[in-house]
Write an enzyme that holds these catalytic residues in place. Structure first.
Site, mmCIF file in Angstrom:
data_model
loop_
_atom_site.group_PDB
_atom_site.id
_atom_site.type_symbol
_atom_site.label_atom_id
_atom_site.label_comp_id
_atom_site.label_asym_id
_atom_site.label_seq_id
_atom_site.Cartn_x
_atom_site.Cartn_y
_atom_site.Cartn_z
ATOM 1 N N GLY A 4 -21.299 124.548 45.011
ATOM 2 C CA GLY A 4 -20.811 124.388 46.382
ATOM 3 C C GLY A 4 -21.410 123.204 47.113
ATOM 4 O O GLY A 4 -22.057 122.354 46.513
ATOM 5 N N HIS A 21 -18.733 117.525 47.318
ATOM 6 C CA HIS A 21 -18.594 116.114 47.675
ATOM 7 C C HIS A 21 -17.622 115.468 46.686
ATOM 8 O O HIS A 21 -17.069 116.160 45.803
ATOM 9 C CB HIS A 21 -19.966 115.426 47.669
ATOM 10 C CG HIS A 21 -20.765 115.666 46.415
ATOM 11 N ND1 HIS A 21 -20.380 115.190 45.181
ATOM 12 C CD2 HIS A 21 -21.908 116.376 46.206
ATOM 13 C CE1 HIS A 21 -21.256 115.552 44.279
ATOM 14 N NE2 HIS A 21 -22.199 116.285 44.858
ATOM 15 N N GLY A 26 -18.039 113.775 44.123
ATOM 16 C CA GLY A 26 -18.385 113.970 42.704
ATOM 17 C C GLY A 26 -17.708 115.226 42.169
ATOM 18 O O GLY A 26 -17.063 115.213 41.109
ATOM 19 N N HIS A 27 -17.848 116.322 42.926
ATOM 20 C CA HIS A 27 -17.180 117.575 42.523
ATOM 21 C C HIS A 27 -15.659 117.374 42.488
ATOM 22 O O HIS A 27 -14.975 117.844 41.569
ATOM 23 C CB HIS A 27 -17.485 118.697 43.513
ATOM 24 C CG HIS A 27 -18.937 119.067 43.618
ATOM 25 N ND1 HIS A 27 -19.691 118.785 44.732
ATOM 26 C CD2 HIS A 27 -19.769 119.714 42.759
ATOM 27 C CE1 HIS A 27 -20.922 119.249 44.563
ATOM 28 N NE2 HIS A 27 -21.002 119.813 43.371
ATOM 29 N N GLN A 81 -31.327 129.560 37.611
ATOM 30 C CA GLN A 81 -31.649 128.204 37.182
ATOM 31 C C GLN A 81 -32.637 127.520 38.132
ATOM 32 O O GLN A 81 -32.955 126.353 37.963
ATOM 33 C CB GLN A 81 -30.383 127.356 36.990
ATOM 34 C CG GLN A 81 -29.616 127.043 38.251
ATOM 35 C CD GLN A 81 -28.264 126.411 37.933
ATOM 36 O OE1 GLN A 81 -27.369 127.052 37.380
ATOM 37 N NE2 GLN A 81 -28.106 125.143 38.270
ATOM 38 N N GLY A 110 -20.160 116.913 35.142
ATOM 39 C CA GLY A 110 -20.446 115.543 35.534
ATOM 40 C C GLY A 110 -21.553 114.918 34.684
ATOM 41 O O GLY A 110 -22.530 115.595 34.346
ATOM 42 N N VAL A 170 -20.090 109.799 40.231
ATOM 43 C CA VAL A 170 -19.496 109.229 41.455
ATOM 44 C C VAL A 170 -20.650 108.866 42.394
ATOM 45 O O VAL A 170 -21.557 109.673 42.611
ATOM 46 C CB VAL A 170 -18.533 110.231 42.125
ATOM 47 C CG1 VAL A 170 -17.985 109.649 43.421
ATOM 48 C CG2 VAL A 170 -17.395 110.584 41.181
ATOM 49 N N MET A 184 -23.894 110.640 44.233
ATOM 50 C CA MET A 184 -23.618 111.745 45.154
ATOM 51 C C MET A 184 -24.286 113.023 44.655
ATOM 52 O O MET A 184 -24.316 113.291 43.454
ATOM 53 C CB MET A 184 -22.114 111.954 45.277
ATOM 54 C CG MET A 184 -21.464 110.839 46.045
ATOM 55 S SD MET A 184 -19.795 111.296 46.516
ATOM 56 C CE MET A 184 -19.309 109.764 47.294
HETATM 57 P P1 AMP Z 1 -23.574 121.170 41.191
HETATM 58 O O1 AMP Z 1 -22.761 121.740 42.302
HETATM 59 O O2 AMP Z 1 -24.635 120.215 41.645
HETATM 60 O O3 AMP Z 1 -24.073 122.216 40.230
HETATM 61 O O4 AMP Z 1 -22.579 120.278 40.341
HETATM 62 C C1 AMP Z 1 -21.398 120.815 39.790
HETATM 63 C C2 AMP Z 1 -20.812 119.826 38.834
HETATM 64 O O5 AMP Z 1 -20.531 118.607 39.520
HETATM 65 C C3 AMP Z 1 -21.776 119.461 37.691
HETATM 66 O O6 AMP Z 1 -21.029 119.351 36.487
HETATM 67 C C4 AMP Z 1 -22.332 118.138 38.117
HETATM 68 O O7 AMP Z 1 -22.739 117.312 37.045
HETATM 69 C C5 AMP Z 1 -21.122 117.537 38.811
HETATM 70 N N1 AMP Z 1 -21.541 116.483 39.734
HETATM 71 C C6 AMP Z 1 -22.489 116.582 40.705
HETATM 72 N N2 AMP Z 1 -22.656 115.386 41.311
HETATM 73 C C7 AMP Z 1 -21.814 114.525 40.707
HETATM 74 C C8 AMP Z 1 -21.524 113.134 40.868
HETATM 75 N N3 AMP Z 1 -22.148 112.393 41.781
HETATM 76 N N4 AMP Z 1 -20.587 112.580 40.069
HETATM 77 C C9 AMP Z 1 -19.937 113.329 39.131
HETATM 78 N N5 AMP Z 1 -20.162 114.630 38.927
HETATM 79 C C10 AMP Z 1 -21.081 115.229 39.696
#
Ligand code: AMP
Length: 279
Positions: free
Chosen positions: A28, A31, A33-34, A58, A144, A173, A181
């Site tokens: 959640g 941004h 990236g998500h 985690q 990501g 991203v 991000m």
């Molecule tokens: P998180 O919410 O931080 O657990 O991220 C969820 C997914 O989004 C994971 O697969 C991350 O690697 C991916 N992710 C987070 N930040 C970025 C980013 N800046 N660019 C691409 N993917 C991202």
């Protein structure tokens, strides 16, 4: 877009969605990236599912679980606008009922880098991602490159346990100024936000040195270290040059390598990486 918390409702909805289903696991506070993962899923799938779950297993007790940012209403509006079909927002009790004691662990790949600093982290990640795969039954799942080791560990788990799905890894991203991000960027004050640019600057310096012909791992590491040392607000936790497939630390001449790092800026732990050499 359906938003559900109970597992049995999620299963029912997923069974009625057209295949192939693409899954995007998240914690959640979304941004771009998500959203890049959601768009990649959307372009290759008939249905898209997203999970929003800040997975307690985690996080170590000393980490930022309690402070992790969230804005579910905003997240759901963003996902609705992307045309997502189903969002799972389980409670911790739904994922980890009383008496829970079964874990999925990837061994060697989970040990170095993030694993050496966060010993229980990947066991929590692989366990929850395995549960997400069993709940959504996706044909593909999107992760990501920002979390490079996580993507490798999950690919290993999928291969070793024969999950019938494809893992797709999408590029990092970045903000226009280069900062990768991250939901955690919101912790940074303006001064720290500027200082945080040192991570991407150090990776760019390594990329330039590599493009200029430098192939010695030690020399490339020095390039990264020198840039990071130039920022007084940055406290380096680790810098690694490693084989992008095995994560074995590199030495001597290299053809390809994953340059990755964890750096504290104030209390905020930031990670970033790049791959040198052919993808
Ligand atoms: P998180 O919410 O931080 O657990 O991220 C969820 C997914 O989004 C994971 O697969 C991350 O690697 C991916 N992710 C987070 N930040 C970025 C980013 N800046 N660019 C691409 N993917 C991202």
């Amino acid at each position: 877009m359906k938003v559900v918390a109970p597992l049995d409702e999620l299963r029912q909805i997923c069974s009625e969605l057209p295949d192939p289903l693409g899954l995007v696991p998240t914690m959640g506070f979304l941004h771009e990236g998500h959203l890049s993962l959601v768009r990649a899923a959307k372009s290759a799938s008939a249905s898209v599912g997203v999970s929003i779950f800040v997975n307690p297993t985690q996080f170590a007790p000393s980490e930022d679980l309690g402070a992790y940012p969230s804005d579910l209403e905003r997240d759901l509006a963003m996902l609705e606008a992307e045309g997502v079909d189903v969002v799972w927002t389980p409670t911790a009790e739904e994922v980890y009922p009383v008496g829970f004691q079964t874990w999925v662990s990837v061994e060697e790949l989970a040990r170095p880098l993030e694993g050496s600093m966060r010993p229980e982290h990947f066991r929590g990640v692989t366990t929850v991602v395995a549960k997400l795969f069993l709940a959504f039954k996706p044909q593909s799942a999107y992760f990501g490159q920002k979390d490079a080791q996580q993507a490798l560990v999950i690919k290993r788990m999928v291969h070793d346990l024969n999950f019938p799905l494809e893992v797709v890894v999408c590029p990092i991203v970045r903000e226009p100024d280069g900062l990768a991000m991250s939901s955690r960027n919101t912790y940074l004050n303006p001064e720290q936000r500027k200082a945080a640019l040192v991570l991407s600057r150090s990776l760019k310096a390594a990329e330039s040195a590599f493009t200029d012909g430098e192939r010695q791992a030690e020399a490339l590491r020095q390039v990264v270290d020198d840039v990071l040392e130039s920022e007084p607000l940055a406290r380096v936790q680790y810098v690694s040059l490693a084989d992008p497939d095995t994560l074995q630390e590199s030495s001597g001449p290299i053809e390809r390598c994953l340059v990755s790092m964890a750096v504290y800026v104030g209390k905020t732990r930031l990670i970033d990486n790049t791959i040198l050499g052919a993808l």
